[in-house]
Scaffold this active site. Sequence first.
Site, mmCIF file in Angstrom:
data_model
loop_
_atom_site.group_PDB
_atom_site.id
_atom_site.type_symbol
_atom_site.label_atom_id
_atom_site.label_comp_id
_atom_site.label_asym_id
_atom_site.label_seq_id
_atom_site.Cartn_x
_atom_site.Cartn_y
_atom_site.Cartn_z
ATOM 1 N N LYS A 6 -9.571 4.559 -2.782
ATOM 2 C CA LYS A 6 -9.446 4.651 -1.327
ATOM 3 C C LYS A 6 -8.042 4.212 -0.938
ATOM 4 O O LYS A 6 -7.737 3.021 -0.902
ATOM 5 C CB LYS A 6 -10.470 3.775 -0.604
ATOM 6 C CG LYS A 6 -10.617 4.203 0.877
ATOM 7 C CD LYS A 6 -10.928 3.062 1.808
ATOM 8 C CE LYS A 6 -9.702 2.336 2.284
ATOM 9 N NZ LYS A 6 -8.776 3.157 3.124
ATOM 10 N N CYS B 186 5.710 -6.897 0.102
ATOM 11 C CA CYS B 186 5.082 -8.197 -0.125
ATOM 12 C C CYS B 186 6.057 -9.161 -0.802
ATOM 13 O O CYS B 186 5.829 -10.364 -0.823
ATOM 14 C CB CYS B 186 3.817 -8.042 -0.967
ATOM 15 S SG CYS B 186 4.076 -7.305 -2.580
ATOM 16 N N GLU C 87 3.077 -14.040 7.472
ATOM 17 C CA GLU C 87 3.731 -12.828 6.974
ATOM 18 C C GLU C 87 3.934 -11.857 8.131
ATOM 19 O O GLU C 87 2.975 -11.438 8.777
ATOM 20 C CB GLU C 87 2.892 -12.167 5.885
ATOM 21 C CG GLU C 87 3.566 -10.945 5.288
ATOM 22 C CD GLU C 87 2.769 -10.342 4.151
ATOM 23 O OE1 GLU C 87 3.354 -10.039 3.091
ATOM 24 O OE2 GLU C 87 1.541 -10.159 4.310
ATOM 25 N N GLU D 49 -4.071 -8.750 -4.505
ATOM 26 C CA GLU D 49 -2.705 -9.139 -4.161
ATOM 27 C C GLU D 49 -2.607 -9.061 -2.647
ATOM 28 O O GLU D 49 -2.871 -8.010 -2.056
ATOM 29 C CB GLU D 49 -1.678 -8.213 -4.821
ATOM 30 C CG GLU D 49 -1.688 -8.241 -6.337
ATOM 31 C CD GLU D 49 -1.308 -9.588 -6.923
ATOM 32 O OE1 GLU D 49 -0.627 -10.373 -6.209
ATOM 33 O OE2 GLU D 49 -1.674 -9.860 -8.065
ATOM 34 N N SER E 29 -3.792 -7.318 3.161
ATOM 35 C CA SER E 29 -3.671 -8.572 3.897
ATOM 36 C C SER E 29 -4.683 -9.607 3.425
ATOM 37 O O SER E 29 -5.702 -9.277 2.812
ATOM 38 C CB SER E 29 -3.862 -8.319 5.391
ATOM 39 O OG SER E 29 -5.223 -8.007 5.672
#
Length: 480
Positions: free
Chosen positions: A171, A280, A379, A246, A225
């Site tokens: 996906k 990231c 972030e 991650e 996220s």
Amino acid sequence: MLHKNLIAGEWLVGESEIENRSPSDVTDLIGVFAQASSDQLEATLDQAQQAQREWAAYGMERKQAVLMNIGNELMARSAELGALLSREEGKPLAEGKGEVYRAGQFFTYYAAECLRQIGENADSVRPNIEVDVRREPVGVVAVISPWNFPTATASWKIAPALCYGNAVVWKPANITPASAYALTEIIARQDIPKGLFSLVMGSGSGIGERLVQSPKVNAVTFTGSVPVGKRIATAAIQNLTKVQMEMGSKNALAVMDDADIDLAVTLALGGAFGGTGQKCTASSRLVVHEAIHDTFVEKLVAGTKAMKVGHALEEGTQMGPVVSAEQLAENLAYVDLGKSEGAELCCGGERLEMPHDGFYMSPGVFLNTLNDFRINREEMFAPLTSVIKVASYDEALSVVNDTNFGLTSGIVTKSLARATHFRRNARTGVVTINLPTAGTDYHVPFGGRGDSSYGSREQGKAAAEFYTTVKTAYISAGPV
């Protein structure tokens, strides 16, 4: 043209459709993409279970040839597919081409690993018994990949999954479906069992949730996220599904008083604004020694102002648009937040009016910030970076480590002693010395600590830990 999903080995329309438009120019319609239904997901998971057993029985060289073919085609078509990637994601063309080529290298690396799946043997503590230890496929792997590296991140998950004998249900992020469709076309043409690889495009709240909740999935690998990662882990644990994630980051680049300042500025600019800051591994905190702070800032701001922002496919573009209107609005909200916290926005951080109707903003630098500001805790995923002034190496290291995240960190210094100490004491999964915080190799482990990662490391031989399960066999041959 409607781009279909690959369901149980067949290209099928879905329950609805979405448009995909370029963030560089929203009048550029890239395509229309099907959205998978719940029934289609169930059908493709059923077929994946059967196909996985067939695939696991393939010989090593047969599997190796499949992965090699995929990798070679990606590298051969990196200019074409890189342009498509840049068109839909917004990163400059050179970055798009480089990403697709690197994706090809993931597949060729794991093609070789198909032939290196060597187990262990040992003598038992009991007499006349031998022990055989080997790795077997985990089963059906759900791959949920992000939009910022739509081909590379997906490939570093798909390639090892296939290498170690698993089926894959993918996906991708709904904002970059064209790159996903292109990669799926390449994989679907290979010598693989029907339904071994599936593409199920759809929303995270819809098809994504059903995928991670399914007891037919044996492992979930996710990049995205922290909040979404926590929801996935909560859902997956109900079935004791293996999870690898991650997630977020707040990476710091420490610039010491003995640093090569021109090098430090170059590293900071590339780390902070490469990929429009949507990495990231981006350098979003610049921890700078007070002795060289003013000189560094002067050169950093000059370099930031000189960056050419433009259409991803235009020659000379150094920074493309933000990926979407929603992301742009979020970025501009962080600009306002930084100002309200007392940070000085010395350049950039504004929406740009360009010849094309896209989501452009200027790269921004915050000065006079403290590490406890929200812009230094959260972030942002934006072309924004903050300078934090420190008085010593010890303070710099403390600031670097003062975060809930722990993906990458870097230091710019000429001191071997400081570099060694930093390498051993920075609490991040990746550490760089006189290099950007962004940019990793594919043959070594990648991952972080804290809120940045959960589960086994990705890439290199470390990937085997997630995509396989260990079987220990005890053998008694009996008397001669």
